[in-house]
Design an enzyme around this catalytic site. Sequence first.
Site: not given
Length: 316
Positions: A90, A92, A111, A169, A189
């Site tokens: 996936q 982001h 993150e 990742h 995804r």
Amino acid sequence: MRFDRPVRVASRDVERVWGGQRLRPADPPVGEVWLVSGDAEIIAGPGVGKTLDATVQMHGAEFLGRAWPRADRFPLLVKLIDAAGWLSLQVHPDDARAIALEGPDARGKSEAWHVLEAAPGAEVMAGFDKPVELSVLDHPDAHGTLVSATRRFGVRPGDTLYLPAGTIHALGPDVVLYEVQQPSDITYRIYDWGRAPSEARPLHVVQARAAIHPAIRVAPVPLPEPAAGQWVDLVTCPHFRLDMVTLDDEPALPYREGDGCHVLTVVGGVATISGDGWGERLGRHESLVMPARIGKYVLRGEPGSRVLRAAPPVPA
């Protein structure tokens, strides 16, 4: 309202198909526990009954301080993740791509992971290991090329990884970790390891192509040699910073007034936090939100206890 003491919020269990049984034994399995999020209700401390987002919208800098660059909502999401199977491959989006793809109120998702438990041989995937043309995503069998091109490496307890928005990742099985991120749940995804796409878990190949930054490189950083009572920097980025303290018989170095609202999470042992007229005890996997106006406090714990602090980014 005086924000001169800590805030506790209600945590939330999130079911995931890849979840394990180490955070909460349950069926369906719990993959994530959201310890602190903007939509969490305050259950103790100033603002009881309101969410963190509502508190920020009503009180702004009085609650957050002025170190957070954008104060229209609570600026962090802190969670625990228990992976029994591979999470999807996936990506982001960053702030700009999130707005372009999802609308003006969207926010990107950078993150950081701090590994708490990892079985021997546990792995993650992050960043490309070799050059990749994103046009490969136009082909039906693109996942094979992307999986083989994504860097795959082992992790151990104490490792920390920073995954800036745009990083391809996947988290592998037999890992429990702490995650701090921007307050966004946008996930695109690309490949779900043979799980059939569904309404609950669709693939987002078009959005992923727009969101991936192919030049990002990621590597796990082992925990520096801890000096008892001293905060050790783990991640510093434009969206937050993450540090850790290992406690002993003496109190930890004090929090620096003016640092802004931050979140303390005990990831090992037990800690006590006390300030002017208040005291709190935190067990393993419990968190406190510390408002900007909290003033000085003292942090103690059983020898070897470990506390993570998610705090505002260092001013540029």
